[in-house]
Design a protein around this motif. Structure first.
Motif, PDB file in Angstrom:
ATOM      1  N   MET A   1       0.844  -1.184   0.000  1.00 47.35           N
ATOM      2  CA  MET A   1       0.000   0.000   0.000  1.00 47.35           C
ATOM      3  C   MET A   1       0.886   1.244   0.000  1.00 47.35           C
ATOM      4  O   MET A   1       1.849   1.337   0.744  1.00 47.35           O
ATOM      5  N   GLU A   2       0.552   2.191  -0.870  1.00 46.04           N
ATOM      6  CA  GLU A   2       1.312   3.429  -0.948  1.00 46.04           C
ATOM      7  C   GLU A   2       0.980   4.316   0.241  1.00 46.04           C
ATOM      8  O   GLU A   2      -0.158   4.374   0.691  1.00 46.04           O
ATOM      9  N   SER A   3       2.004   5.003   0.717  1.00 41.55           N
ATOM     10  CA  SER A   3       1.781   5.909   1.838  1.00 41.55           C
ATOM     11  C   SER A   3       1.587   7.330   1.322  1.00 41.55           C
ATOM     12  O   SER A   3       1.968   7.666   0.210  1.00 41.55           O
ATOM     13  N   ASN A   4       0.964   8.124   2.163  1.00 39.47           N
ATOM     14  CA  ASN A   4       0.782   9.525   1.814  1.00 39.47           C
ATOM     15  C   ASN A   4       2.130  10.210   1.700  1.00 39.47           C
ATOM     16  O   ASN A   4       3.120   9.764   2.267  1.00 39.47           O
ATOM     17  N   MET A   5       2.168  11.322   0.968  1.00 42.24           N
ATOM     18  CA  MET A   5       3.383  12.114   0.868  1.00 42.24           C
ATOM     19  C   MET A   5       3.331  13.188   1.948  1.00 42.24           C
ATOM     20  O   MET A   5       2.455  14.055   1.935  1.00 42.24           O
ATOM     21  N   GLU A   6       4.243  13.076   2.884  1.00 41.99           N
ATOM     22  CA  GLU A   6       4.286  14.033   3.980  1.00 41.99           C
ATOM     23  C   GLU A   6       4.827  15.374   3.482  1.00 41.99           C
ATOM     24  O   GLU A   6       5.701  15.421   2.624  1.00 41.99           O
ATOM     25  N   HIS A   7       4.274  16.442   4.019  1.00 40.88           N
ATOM     26  CA  HIS A   7       4.774  17.779   3.746  1.00 40.88           C
ATOM     27  C   HIS A   7       4.707  18.585   5.032  1.00 40.88           C
ATOM     28  O   HIS A   7       4.271  18.073   6.072  1.00 40.88           O
ATOM     29  N   LYS A   8       5.143  19.825   4.995  1.00 44.55           N
ATOM     30  CA  LYS A   8       5.284  20.563   6.240  1.00 44.55           C
ATOM     31  C   LYS A   8       3.965  20.902   6.926  1.00 44.55           C
ATOM     32  O   LYS A   8       3.955  21.290   8.082  1.00 44.55           O
ATOM     33  N   TYR A   9       2.827  20.731   6.258  1.00 39.54           N
ATOM     34  CA  TYR A   9       1.540  21.007   6.883  1.00 39.54           C
ATOM     35  C   TYR A   9       0.669  19.771   7.061  1.00 39.54           C
ATOM     36  O   TYR A   9      -0.466  19.876   7.496  1.00 39.54           O
ATOM     37  N   GLY A  10       1.180  18.620   6.696  1.00 33.51           N
ATOM     38  CA  GLY A  10       0.388  17.400   6.786  1.00 33.51           C
ATOM     39  C   GLY A  10       0.820  16.412   5.731  1.00 33.51           C
ATOM     40  O   GLY A  10       1.994  16.062   5.654  1.00 33.51           O
ATOM     41  N   PHE A  12      -0.249  14.642   1.529  1.00 30.29           N
ATOM     42  CA  PHE A  12      -1.069  14.489   0.337  1.00 30.29           C
ATOM     43  C   PHE A  12      -1.251  13.006   0.098  1.00 30.29           C
ATOM     44  O   PHE A  12      -0.319  12.228   0.276  1.00 30.29           O
ATOM     45  N   THR A  13      -2.441  12.622  -0.359  1.00 35.02           N
ATOM     46  CA  THR A  13      -2.641  11.220  -0.722  1.00 35.02           C
ATOM     47  C   THR A  13      -2.013  10.984  -2.099  1.00 35.02           C
ATOM     48  O   THR A  13      -1.841  11.930  -2.877  1.00 35.02           O
ATOM     49  N   PRO A  14      -1.686   9.726  -2.413  1.00 32.07           N
ATOM     50  CA  PRO A  14      -1.160   9.432  -3.752  1.00 32.07           C
ATOM     51  C   PRO A  14      -2.100   9.898  -4.866  1.00 32.07           C
ATOM     52  O   PRO A  14      -1.651  10.398  -5.892  1.00 32.07           O
ATOM     53  N   SER A  15      -3.416   9.779  -4.651  1.00 34.84           N
ATOM     54  CA  SER A  15      -4.348  10.221  -5.701  1.00 34.84           C
ATOM     55  C   SER A  15      -4.335  11.740  -5.848  1.00 34.84           C
ATOM     56  O   SER A  15      -4.474  12.253  -6.968  1.00 34.84           O
ATOM     57  N   GLN A  16      -4.152  12.472  -4.766  1.00 31.18           N
ATOM     58  CA  GLN A  16      -4.035  13.922  -4.875  1.00 31.18           C
ATOM     59  C   GLN A  16      -2.807  14.294  -5.705  1.00 31.18           C
ATOM     60  O   GLN A  16      -2.879  15.171  -6.565  1.00 31.18           O
ATOM     61  N   MET A  17      -1.702  13.634  -5.451  1.00 31.21           N
ATOM     62  CA  MET A  17      -0.474  13.919  -6.201  1.00 31.21           C
ATOM     63  C   MET A  17      -0.632  13.524  -7.666  1.00 31.21           C
ATOM     64  O   MET A  17      -0.178  14.242  -8.556  1.00 31.21           O
ATOM     65  N   ALA A  18      -1.276  12.402  -7.920  1.00 33.26           N
ATOM     66  CA  ALA A  18      -1.506  11.975  -9.310  1.00 33.26           C
ATOM     67  C   ALA A  18      -2.364  13.006 -10.043  1.00 33.26           C
ATOM     68  O   ALA A  18      -2.088  13.362 -11.191  1.00 33.26           O
ATOM     69  N   ASN A  19      -3.402  13.509  -9.374  1.00 31.89           N
ATOM     70  CA  ASN A  19      -4.258  14.537  -9.979  1.00 31.89           C
ATOM     71  C   ASN A  19      -3.492  15.833 -10.200  1.00 31.89           C
ATOM     72  O   ASN A  19      -3.673  16.502 -11.221  1.00 31.89           O
ATOM     73  N   TYR A  20      -2.642  16.183  -9.258  1.00 32.12           N
ATOM     74  CA  TYR A  20      -1.831  17.395  -9.408  1.00 32.12           C
ATOM     75  C   TYR A  20      -0.909  17.268 -10.623  1.00 32.12           C
ATOM     76  O   TYR A  20      -0.760  18.207 -11.404  1.00 32.12           O
ATOM     77  N   LYS A  21      -0.306  16.107 -10.789  1.00 28.77           N
ATOM     78  CA  LYS A  21       0.577  15.884 -11.929  1.00 28.77           C
ATOM     79  C   LYS A  21      -0.192  16.014 -13.245  1.00 28.77           C
ATOM     80  O   LYS A  21       0.301  16.611 -14.204  1.00 28.77           O
ATOM     81  N   GLN A  22      -1.412  15.494 -13.309  1.00 25.28           N
ATOM     82  CA  GLN A  22      -2.236  15.638 -14.515  1.00 25.28           C
ATOM     83  C   GLN A  22      -2.518  17.109 -14.793  1.00 25.28           C
ATOM     84  O   GLN A  22      -2.446  17.565 -15.938  1.00 25.28           O
TER      85      GLN A  22
END
Length: 119
Positions: A1-10, A12-22
């Motif tokens: 299972m893929e883990s969320n991408m941690e950032h300084k405020y919390g 991102f889910t993998p699907s959020q990052m995939a959508n951002y890349k699109q």
């Protein structure tokens, strides 16, 4: 299972990052359309320089949120290189296109979860 991408405020889910890349792919694609003489007739009033700057500002924000990964240097410098090509006396669309195709390749490599490597 893929883990969320941690950032300084919390995180991102993998699907959020995939959508951002699109979304980022779409924005870079418009950079090409706005300057392609074969199809840009409806967009001649678009300030391409300002459009590219807005994308760079957005990427700079993401760069900060992700705590400045070194991989962003190449991505942002390529987009800046494409922007600078706009100001050359002899604008070279082929070079501009080549640079932005490299940007597309880097977008594909952006991580979507912690542990992904962006080279």
């Amino acid at each position: 299972m893929e883990s969320n991408m941690e950032h300084k405020y919390g995180s991102f889910t993998p699907s959020q990052m995939a959508n951002y890349k699109q979304d980022l792919h779409r924005k870079v694609h418009w950079m090409l359309i706005y300057k392609d003489s074969k199809c840009n007739q409806d967009y001649l009033s678009v300030d391409v320089n300002q459009y590219i700057i807005s994308v760079l500002i957005q990427l700079n924000g993401l760069n900060s949120i992700l705590n400045y990964p070194s991989s962003f240097i190449t991505l942002m410098s390529l987009i800046e290189g494409a922007r600078l090509e706009l100001f050359k006396e002899k604008f070279d669309y082929k070079l501009y296109r080549k640079i932005l195709l490299q940007v597309h390749a880097l977008i594909d490599k952006l991580p979507e979860s912690d542990g992904d490597v962006f080279e």
